[in-house]
Design a protein around this motif. Structure first.
Motif, PDB file in Angstrom:
ATOM      1  N   ASN A 158      38.696  43.131  25.536  1.00  0.00           N
ATOM      2  CA  ASN A 158      37.284  42.131  25.547  1.00  0.00           C
ATOM      3  C   ASN A 158      36.960  41.989  24.848  1.00  0.00           C
ATOM      4  O   ASN A 158      35.462  41.040  25.456  1.00  0.00           O
ATOM      5  N   SER A 205      41.987  47.616  26.536  1.00  0.00           N
ATOM      6  CA  SER A 205      41.258  47.088  27.104  1.00  0.00           C
ATOM      7  C   SER A 205      40.367  46.299  26.451  1.00  0.00           C
ATOM      8  O   SER A 205      39.766  45.677  26.449  1.00  0.00           O
ATOM      9  N   VAL A 246      47.247  47.211  25.882  1.00  0.00           N
ATOM     10  CA  VAL A 246      47.903  48.153  26.268  1.00  0.00           C
ATOM     11  C   VAL A 246      48.477  49.238  26.060  1.00  0.00           C
ATOM     12  O   VAL A 246      49.093  50.095  25.758  1.00  0.00           O
ATOM     13  N   VAL A 264      45.819  48.521  33.010  1.00  0.00           N
ATOM     14  CA  VAL A 264      45.372  49.527  32.880  1.00  0.00           C
ATOM     15  C   VAL A 264      45.654  50.506  34.402  1.00  0.00           C
ATOM     16  O   VAL A 264      46.849  51.402  33.879  1.00  0.00           O
ATOM     17  N   ASP A 278      42.612  42.798  34.836  1.00  0.00           N
ATOM     18  CA  ASP A 278      42.917  43.761  33.635  1.00  0.00           C
ATOM     19  C   ASP A 278      42.390  45.533  34.286  1.00  0.00           C
ATOM     20  O   ASP A 278      43.597  46.584  33.890  1.00  0.00           O
ATOM     21  N   CYS A 292      45.218  41.601  26.649  1.00  0.00           N
ATOM     22  CA  CYS A 292      44.785  42.931  26.928  1.00  0.00           C
ATOM     23  C   CYS A 292      45.981  43.478  27.156  1.00  0.00           C
ATOM     24  O   CYS A 292      46.553  44.767  27.391  1.00  0.00           O
ATOM     25  N   TRP A 304      36.830  54.313  26.020  1.00  0.00           N
ATOM     26  CA  TRP A 304      36.883  53.432  26.237  1.00  0.00           C
ATOM     27  C   TRP A 304      35.425  52.362  26.045  1.00  0.00           C
ATOM     28  O   TRP A 304      35.169  51.749  25.631  1.00  0.00           O
TER      29      TRP A 304
END
Length: 443
Positions: free
Chosen positions: A195, A191, A177, A34, A30, A173, A128
């Motif tokens: 999750n 992200s 993203v 990111v 992750d 992911c 987030w």
């Protein structure tokens, strides 16, 4: 109870290793996804992820406490009683998880601002966190499921459940993203969505497994109360950890986005190492608990020595891997020169701590399996106050940077090692019986 064979220990430890390592490996993935967005989103993920991790790991009694209670019942031959501990822990997980969601929406803004020092990092972290927090009840349900399954010495099914969820997250992911395969480009928010999607799958698997056991599903306040009493000491122990790591993140944030991003990368590698070593601690916990539940203190003592030796050798090998991989690993997570430079300043400290962790985590598992939570609480609080918090805040005052923060973590680990070695050698933890003695819980 016969002394467990090496094959039996590995049969518990290897799947537990998969469960424990899977999530930090996904978190590193992750971070890498990111990290391609730049230092600011990576710093936002670092702060937001720290807050969510603080809330979930504060409640590890749902896993470790449940294992301690269930393993004793399993060792005493009460299989239904062991599974029933999982039912009550799951009720606790849902209730506490919903409270966590409400708390984040009530105070998430001030908390992220306090940790990140306000500004753009805090804004990224909050965006987030407000999505990712819906995974909190799901994370806690999975903890409770892992707890009772470890207690009955089944570590393979939890591995399958965790991999199913993380596999979905790993697919979603990068797609969400970066907007791949025609999906919308949600950047950091993608992200968080990925999750939660994976956590939903894992939690559903654990609930289905519990229902298949056909034990009574009614809530029992007395059992939940006993779990919370044992959990109290584990919560206080976790508070010591969280105070330290929150302070470390807050100080790192004051040194800029590059410092906090580097701290996050190395911290996730440290978490990976810690949880990898914890696989043997999980085996120690369930086997020691079962041995004491069956009334066999001698087997419990022999397991403590054998698993500590195994863990130390494993830790030395891991340290060697990270020393050799010094030039390759950091570049997997970021190509930002400033972040890479900051990682280089603390890499050798990180590698040097790993063998110490091998001893600490193995004996933590032994003492947790014995239900010796009060001692672990006191030892962790004392070591944090003496060894970790002072260097963290002195680092800010004297501009020691990440080096000062990680030196504090090293002192903390060495002091913990001395404490658990002394306790294990004393033999005071070898109390037998199907239930954890009330005096042990409250001493």
């Amino acid at each position: 109870m016969a002394e467990p064979s090496s094959r039996r220990i590995l049969g518990l430890a290897v799947p537990a290793l998969g469960v424990l390592a899977a999530e930090p490996l996904y978190l590193l993935f992750d971070i890498a996804v990111v990290g391609r967005l730049g230092a600011l989103p990576l710093a936002g993920l670092a702060v937001g992820g720290l807050i969510l991790a603080m809330l979930s790991t504060q409640l590890t009694f749902l896993s470790y406490g449940t294992t301690a209670r269930a393993s004793r019942r399993h060792g005493a031959g009460d299989e239904r009683g062991a599974v029933a501990e999982g039912v009550q822990a799951t009720y606790l997980a849902v209730g506490i998880g919903l409270a966590v969601v409400a708390a984040v929406y009530a105070v998430g803004g001030p908390v992220t601002s306090a940790i990140a020092g306000g500004g753009d990092i805090a804004a990224e972290a909050l965006s987030w966190l407000r999505i990712a927090v819906f995974g909190a009840p799901l994370i806690l349900v999975a903890m409770a499921g892992n707890g009772w399954m470890r207690g009955v010495q089944n570590t393979l099914r939890p591995l399958r459940f965790v991999l199913a969820g993380l596999g979905l997250s790993a697919i979603l992911c990068p797609v969400l993203v970066h907007g791949l395969l025609g999906a919308p480009r949600w950047e950091l928010a993608g992200s968080a969505v990925a999750n939660v999607a994976g956590q939903t799958v894992t939690a559903a698997c654990f609930v289905a497994a519990l229902l298949r056991e056909r034990v009574p599903m009614r809530p029992h306040a007395s059992v939940m109360r006993a779990q919370v009493v044992l959990g109290r000491d584990l919560i206080l122990r976790s508070l010591a950890f969280q105070a330290c790591f929150l302070s470390a993140a807050a100080v790192a944030a004051r040194f800029g986005a590059a410092a906090v991003a580097a701290h996050q990368v190395v911290l996730q590698l440290w978490n990976l190492v810690a949880l990898t070593l914890d696989s043997l601690a999980i085996a120690a916990q369930t086997l020691v608990g079962a041995a004491l539940g069956a009334g066999n203190a001698a087997t419990a003592r022999e397991l403590a020595g054998r698993l500590t030796r195994w863990s130390t050798v494993f830790a030395l090998a891991l340290a060697g891997v990270f020393v050799l991989a010094r030039s390759a690993v950091p570049g997997l997570f970021t190509d930002d020169p400033a972040v890479l430079d900051q990682i280089g300043t603390i890499w050798w400290i990180f590698a040097a701590m790993i063998p110490v962790a091998g001893v600490v985590f193995a004996l933590d598992g032994v003492l947790l399996g014995a239900g010796d939570a009060a001692f672990l609480r006191n030892a962790t609080l004392g070591c944090a106050l003496v060894g970790f918090l002072p260097p963290i805040w002195l680092s800010l005052e004297y501009d020691w940077g990440l080096t000062g923060i990680w030196a504090g973590l090293t002192v903390f680990m060495v002091l913990r090692m001395l404490a658990v070695v002394w306790r294990t050698a004393s033999g005071h933890w070898t109390v037998t019986g199907a239930d954890i003695p009330a005096g042990r819980r409250n001493e």
